[in-house]
Scaffold this motif. Structure first.
Motif, PDB file in Angstrom:
ATOM      1  N   SER A 272     -39.253 -11.566  85.847  1.00 18.01           N
ATOM      2  CA  SER A 272     -39.441 -10.261  85.206  1.00 18.01           C
ATOM      3  C   SER A 272     -39.333 -10.373  83.696  1.00 18.01           C
ATOM      4  CB  SER A 272     -38.409  -9.263  85.742  1.00 18.01           C
ATOM      5  OG  SER A 272     -38.557  -9.056  87.125  1.00 18.01           O
ATOM      6  N   ILE A 273     -38.343 -11.129  83.204  1.00 17.39           N
ATOM      7  CA  ILE A 273     -38.163 -11.255  81.754  1.00 17.39           C
ATOM      8  C   ILE A 273     -39.355 -11.961  81.118  1.00 17.39           C
ATOM      9  CG2 ILE A 273     -36.791 -12.432  79.983  1.00 17.39           C
ATOM     10  CD1 ILE A 273     -34.299 -11.649  81.506  1.00 17.39           C
ATOM     11  N   ASP A 274     -39.862 -12.998  81.755  1.00 18.92           N
ATOM     12  CA  ASP A 274     -41.035 -13.688  81.206  1.00 18.92           C
ATOM     13  C   ASP A 274     -42.232 -12.731  81.114  1.00 18.92           C
ATOM     14  OD1 ASP A 274     -39.607 -16.021  80.978  1.00 18.92           O
ATOM     15  OD2 ASP A 274     -40.275 -16.836  82.901  1.00 18.92           O
ATOM     16  N   HIS A 275     -42.405 -11.898  82.133  1.00 19.66           N
ATOM     17  CA  HIS A 275     -43.497 -10.912  82.106  1.00 19.66           C
ATOM     18  C   HIS A 275     -43.249  -9.873  81.018  1.00 19.66           C
ATOM     19  CE1 HIS A 275     -46.566  -8.146  83.585  1.00 19.66           C
ATOM     20  NE2 HIS A 275     -45.654  -7.180  83.530  1.00 19.66           N
ATOM     21  N   ILE A 276     -41.995  -9.427  80.892  1.00 16.34           N
ATOM     22  CA  ILE A 276     -41.649  -8.414  79.887  1.00 16.34           C
ATOM     23  C   ILE A 276     -41.939  -8.931  78.480  1.00 16.34           C
ATOM     24  CG2 ILE A 276     -39.677  -7.237  78.809  1.00 16.34           C
ATOM     25  CD1 ILE A 276     -38.537  -7.050  81.744  1.00 16.34           C
ATOM     26  N   VAL A 294     -40.322 -15.831  72.391  1.00 15.77           N
ATOM     27  CA  VAL A 294     -39.137 -15.980  73.238  1.00 15.77           C
ATOM     28  C   VAL A 294     -39.457 -17.048  74.275  1.00 15.77           C
ATOM     29  CG1 VAL A 294     -37.595 -14.869  74.891  1.00 15.77           C
ATOM     30  CG2 VAL A 294     -38.427 -13.582  72.914  1.00 15.77           C
ATOM     31  N   ALA A 295     -38.610 -18.078  74.333  1.00 16.35           N
ATOM     32  CA  ALA A 295     -38.853 -19.183  75.261  1.00 16.35           C
ATOM     33  C   ALA A 295     -38.787 -18.703  76.707  1.00 16.35           C
ATOM     34  CB  ALA A 295     -37.830 -20.292  75.025  1.00 16.35           C
ATOM     35  N   LYS A 296     -39.431 -19.430  77.576  1.00 16.17           N
ATOM     36  CA  LYS A 296     -39.437 -19.106  78.998  1.00 16.17           C
ATOM     37  C   LYS A 296     -38.003 -19.072  79.521  1.00 16.17           C
ATOM     38  CE  LYS A 296     -41.667 -20.537  83.327  1.00 16.17           C
ATOM     39  NZ  LYS A 296     -42.368 -19.260  83.525  1.00 16.17           N
ATOM     40  N   PHE A 297     -37.708 -18.060  80.338  1.00 15.78           N
ATOM     41  CA  PHE A 297     -36.361 -17.873  80.877  1.00 15.78           C
ATOM     42  C   PHE A 297     -36.005 -19.045  81.795  1.00 15.78           C
ATOM     43  CE2 PHE A 297     -33.272 -16.274  83.912  1.00 15.78           C
ATOM     44  CZ  PHE A 297     -32.420 -15.500  83.141  1.00 15.78           C
TER      45      PHE A 297
END
Length: 645
Positions: A272-276, A294-297
């Motif tokens: 979800s964070i990567d999509h956000i 922002v780097a990949k989670f």
């Protein structure tokens, strides 16, 4: 606590609060009408070219798959829908009119970047959780911190001082400082503003409480609870997007815990964070809001097997931490399991073989046991059987680690009492899923046990209370002797027994002589003390098997099981003398108290129980008439039998 109406009205009257104006305000009013046409909305929107362009861009960006590009405002409204248009117009208007300001300590660029990230996060989480309309969640996220912007706009100098002093403070401390300075804080003010803008009430509540959701009094797991914690998580993701890489890594454990509260595990959170982040950057380009890479989670990798396959996973934070015992003779597996479970928040004990594990299990009483099948001294299946033979061991959830997944071996394990199994080398995702299932079973069993204990405790307390009530109903509250109701029941019992066994009983009716004079001369409190002491003397002077009770006022009754009339008269005389020869002390008073006693007997000639009572009462009346302080007995077949004074 909400902002006072007077203070909010005062701010509105000042005209400085951020709010949609002009074309945006007219559009918001239009989209709330049921009969408005798309052409009417389009004509109004075209009066603001910048707003028209943003809505067209949004409609094209939101398209799924290859579609004809939108080039006109009516087409954009048709494709997006009125709800989307309304939330876009509101957000774009407030953002567009407040990109900068005069509050020195307020970073307007950072503020809108974080708000946009929060909005995208709220939209994404809402689609994932399906608990609210995503477009409304987007608007709620975009305006979640609008109260801060309002304070910076209405009180630019004063708020700059507060922000400088509270730069590193937690939100709760900052809010306290705001309330001292402005009589409200950014959350209360923001909630009042969006309520004035007609956002749904659940979102108004979420904006007011999202910085401290655990303090909100909402039922756990309810829609309000999930919405509130979703907005809190969206805000945390918005802050995450603003940080440096090292600061983001430090935020990961808290994010995982917040996600667990709304039912999202670490894998779902990461995706979800990567999509956000990707959506945030696209929105930033469209709205000309600054964003950053922002780097990949990622989570720290954990080695879970001793093979060459470096299977890696992200630690899952257990929603309900457990006490777990690990039993395995393989040090590598043992250490990896311990590390994995501790990272998930569980309390862990370890044993190197089955015999040590059995001893440790009975000492620490874990909720869950994870045991290898093949171990020295006592293998996993025998260990499980030994546990199930104990009372405490039967309550533990038992999970077996095995390289043998054949049906016959598994049947043997389950017949021994095993609850679940995981094959080795184990997959961390499978282990986590099995642990979640174990959590549900364990805590359900504990709830059942607590309910059972509560019911047993309630039953015991109820039985005690019933016994006390029953005792109170049968006891004279002043003297502690059986009361009239109790005495009548006992006389009935003695009557029935006498009829069955031909065993007689005697009955005494006792009255304190001239008791009214004691009350009149010394008061009712003294009279009560006399009654209490007479009752005690009667009880101590009677036989063990006799039933002494107070029938009312200054009258007492003594039932003498197995006694005939002569015996009853002798016993009554002993009671009379014990009182006549011993003055009763009440405070500084020493009172000479005497009693008159009438005695009767149940025998074969007695027709009814009431006849026994009437004869005892008649004998008492005769003793009173003949001068008091005496005993008189009355039989059914002859006249009174009187004892000497």
């Amino acid at each position: 606590m909400a902002i006072s109406k007077e203070l909010f009205d005062e701010m509105l009257a000042g005209g400085k609060l951020p709010s949609p104006t002009g074309v945006a305000l007219r559009l918001i009013d239009l989209t709330r009408k049921d009969d408005v046409s798309i052409d009417e909305i389009a004509r109004t929107m075209q009066a603001d070219p910048a707003l028209s362009g943003r809505v067209i861009k949004f409609s094209n960006m939101a398209s799924n798959g290859p579609r004809r590009p939108v080039v006109s405002v009516p087409d954009a409204i048709q494709r997006a829908g009125l709800n989307i248009v309304r939330q876009l117009v509101l957000g774009f208007s407030v953002l567009g009119q407040n990109r900068s300001g005069i509050c020195r300590g307020f970073d307007y660029s950072l503020f809108w970047s974080r708000c946009l990230a929060t909005a995208v996060a709220a939209n994404t989480l809402s689609l994932r959780m399906r608990i609210s309309a995503a477009d409304e969640a987007f608007t709620c996220g975009l305006l979640a911190d609008v109260g801060s912007l309002a304070l910076a706009t209405v009180y630019p100098k004063e708020y700059s001082v507060v922000l400088d002093a509270m730069r590193d403070a937690v939100p709760a401390v900052r809010s306290e400082s705001e309330r001292r300075e402005f009589r409200t804080d950014h959350c209360e003010l923001g909630a009042a503003m969006v309520e004035d803008w007609k956002l749904p009430k659940p979102f108004v509540f979420a904006i007011e409480r999202h910085e401290n959701p655990d303090a909100a009094e909402v039922p756990h797991g309810s829609r309000d609870y999930l919405l509130l914690h979703m907005m809190s998580l969206a805000g945390a993701i918005g802050s995450y997007c603003m940080q440096s890489e090292s600061e983001r890594r430090a935020m990961v454990p808290a994010l995982i815990l917040d996600a667990a509260k709304v039912g999202l595990d670490a894998d779902v959170l990461g995706a979800s964070i990567d999509h956000i982040v990707a959506e945030w950057r696209e929105w930033g380009n469209m709205l000309e809001v600054k964003t950053q890479d922002v780097a990949k989670f990622e989570q720290p990798a954990i080695r879970v097997t001793d093979t060459d396959d470096h299977d890696r996973t992200k630690p899952h934070k257990a929603a309900l931490p457990m006490s777990i015992l690990i039993a395995d003779d393989d040090e590598t597996i043992r250490l990896v399991l311990e590390q994995t479970l501790v990272q998930q928040g569980h309390k862990v004990a370890v044993a190197m073989n089955g015999r040590e594990a059995l001893k440790l299990a009975l000492e620490v009483r874990p909720q869950l046991v994870i045991s290898d099948w093949t171990m020295p001294e006592l293998d996993g299946v025998k260990f499980c059987r030994a546990l199930r033979d104990t009372e405490e061991g039967r309550k533990m959830y038992f999970m077996l680690l095995t390289g043998m997944a054949h049906d016959d071996e598994l049947v043997e394990g389950f017949e021994a009492g095993v609850d679940d199994y995981v094959t080795k080398p184990f997959n961390p995702k499978v282990l986590t899923a099995r642990l979640r299932a174990a959590e549900r079973v364990i805590h359900m069993q504990e709830e059942i046990q607590r309910d059972s204990q509560s019911m047993r405790k309630f039953g015991t307390e109820l039985a005690v209370a019933n016994r006390r009530l029953q005792q109170a109903a049968l006891t004279d509250s002043l003297t502690g002797l059986p009361n009239r109701r109790h005495l009548m029941e006992r006389i009935e019992q003695e009557w029935a027994l006498a009829k069955r066994t031909q065993r007689p009983f005697a009955l005494m009716m006792i009255d304190i002589d001239s008791f009214k004079l004691i009350n009149d001369n010394h008061g009712h409190e003294t009279g009560d003390q006399v009654l209490i002491k007479v009752a005690a003397l009667l009880r101590s002077s009677a036989r063990v098997e006799d039933i002494v009770g107070r029938i009312g006022g200054e009258e007492f009754v003594v039932i003498c099981p197995g006694g005939n009339l002569p015996m009853g008269v002798r016993l009554a005389e002993r009671l009379r003398l014990s009182l006549a020869q011993q003055p009763i002390a009440v405070g500084d008073l020493s009172l000479a108290v005497t009693v008159s006693i009438g005695v009767s007997q149940q025998d074969v000639t007695t027709a009814t129980m009431d006849e026994v009572l009437r004869r005892a009462d008649a004998a008492l009346y005769r003793a009173k008439r003949e001068g008091r302080n005496r005993v008189s007995g009355l039989a059914a077949s002859d006249g009174p039998t009187q004892a000497a004074n």
